[in-house]
Design a protein around this motif. Sequence first.
Motif, PDB file in Angstrom:
ATOM      1  N   ASN A  26      97.889  -3.703 -66.097  1.00  0.00           N
ATOM      2  CA  ASN A  26      97.420  -2.387 -65.668  1.00  0.00           C
ATOM      3  C   ASN A  26      97.820  -1.241 -66.587  1.00  0.00           C
ATOM      4  O   ASN A  26      97.009  -0.331 -66.826  1.00  0.00           O
ATOM      5  N   LYS A  80      91.269   1.690 -66.382  1.00  0.00           N
ATOM      6  CA  LYS A  80      91.208   1.797 -64.917  1.00  0.00           C
ATOM      7  C   LYS A  80      92.002   0.624 -64.332  1.00  0.00           C
ATOM      8  O   LYS A  80      91.696  -0.533 -64.594  1.00  0.00           O
ATOM      9  N   LEU A 112      93.688  -2.172 -61.820  1.00  0.00           N
ATOM     10  CA  LEU A 112      93.133  -3.144 -60.885  1.00  0.00           C
ATOM     11  C   LEU A 112      94.088  -3.341 -59.714  1.00  0.00           C
ATOM     12  O   LEU A 112      95.309  -3.364 -59.882  1.00  0.00           O
ATOM     13  N   ASP A 157      82.662   2.973 -61.820  1.00  0.00           N
ATOM     14  CA  ASP A 157      84.047   2.516 -61.942  1.00  0.00           C
ATOM     15  C   ASP A 157      84.199   1.081 -61.457  1.00  0.00           C
ATOM     16  O   ASP A 157      84.976   0.295 -62.031  1.00  0.00           O
ATOM     17  N   ARG A 159      85.639  -2.050 -63.761  1.00  0.00           N
ATOM     18  CA  ARG A 159      86.747  -2.904 -63.335  1.00  0.00           C
ATOM     19  C   ARG A 159      86.298  -4.363 -63.218  1.00  0.00           C
ATOM     20  O   ARG A 159      87.069  -5.282 -63.491  1.00  0.00           O
ATOM     21  N   THR A 181      86.706  -0.593 -56.433  1.00  0.00           N
ATOM     22  CA  THR A 181      87.533  -1.676 -56.961  1.00  0.00           C
ATOM     23  C   THR A 181      87.099  -3.037 -56.414  1.00  0.00           C
ATOM     24  O   THR A 181      87.039  -3.218 -55.198  1.00  0.00           O
TER      25      THR A 181
END
Length: 306
Positions: free
Chosen positions: A137, A142, A144, A174, A178, A205
Motif C-alpha cells: 500500500n 490508491k 487497497l 478509482d 484498484r 474498492t
Amino acid sequence: MRSLRAKRASSSPSERVSARSDKAAMEEFIAGLQSGPDRKALLQNFPLTDRMLAQISALSVDMLGELTGRLEHDAPQLRAVFGVETEALSGIDFGLGDPHAGGRCVCKLSFGDRQIMYKPKSLASDVQFAAVLDSLNPHLTKSLRHFRVLDRTAYGWAEVVHFEPCSKPQEIDDYYERLGAILAIHYALGATDVHFENLIACADTPIVVDTETIIQRPPPRPADEDWAYWNWHHIMSRHATVLGVGLLPDLAVTPEGEVYDLSGAGSVGSQATPFQQPQFDGFDDGSPGISYRPATLEAKENMPVL
C-alpha cells in the motif's frame, strides 16, 4: 429419493393435492411426515432413511457444540478484533457453502448490527494476503483494503464484507484502477479463482473475499500426448497469462448459444449456463423425483454501481 417416491405413491388420491405446484405439494408432503403415523410408517419401511437422519442430526449437534465452544473460547480475541460481544449473539446462519469434515460448514453469526463469518478451516492464506497488501500500500497511488481475520489454525473468524454502491462517478474510476492492482498482485501470486462470487464491490474498492487459491502449483504434465495432455496444455496456456486469474472478462457459450461470463470483472446480471442443477419435481402427480435443468446465475455484488 426412492423412499419419498414410494411414500408419495402409496398415498390415496384423496391424500394428494391436485392442481398444485411441486413446491406446494412438497411442503404438504413434508408437513405430513412431521406427524407421528406418517413418519413412523416411512421409517419402518425404509430403515436406512432413519439411520441417515440420525447421522445427520448427530453431526449437526457436534458441529454446533464445536462452534459454540470455539465462540466462548475466543471471546476476548473476537472483542478485540471485531468489536463483538459474544453474549450478544442474536442469530446464526448455517450452511453457507458445502459441508466438509463431518458436516462442518461456513456460518454467519450476528451480534445485533455486527456480523462475522465462522470458517472451519485455516485462514492463514487470508492473513498472509492481508500482509502482502499492507506491505504494498505505501507504494500504490490508491491503497487497497482487506477484511479483518482472526486465524485459529484449524478454523477462523472473518469480517463480513458488504456491498456498497459508489456515490459519484470518480469512485467508479478509482474502483477500476484498484482492480488493476488487484489483478497484478493475484497474477504475481499465481491465484486462479477470482470469479464473480469471490469479489465484492465496496464503493470505490474491490475486495477479494476468498484467497485460498493463491500460490497454486501447476498441474503435473501428463506423460502421453493424448486428450489429457492437450487439456493440460490449454490450462497451462491460460494460466501463463492474466486470464488464468479468473478476474478479467472471459466469455463462454452454452450448447444453446447463450453467452455467459463467470469472471470477477465481467459477470453481470442473470445468465444462463451449461451447468446442470438438480431439483425436486413430480410431487403434484405422485411421482416425485430429481430432474436436472440448466442452472441460471443470478446477479452478485461484484460490479460497482452508482
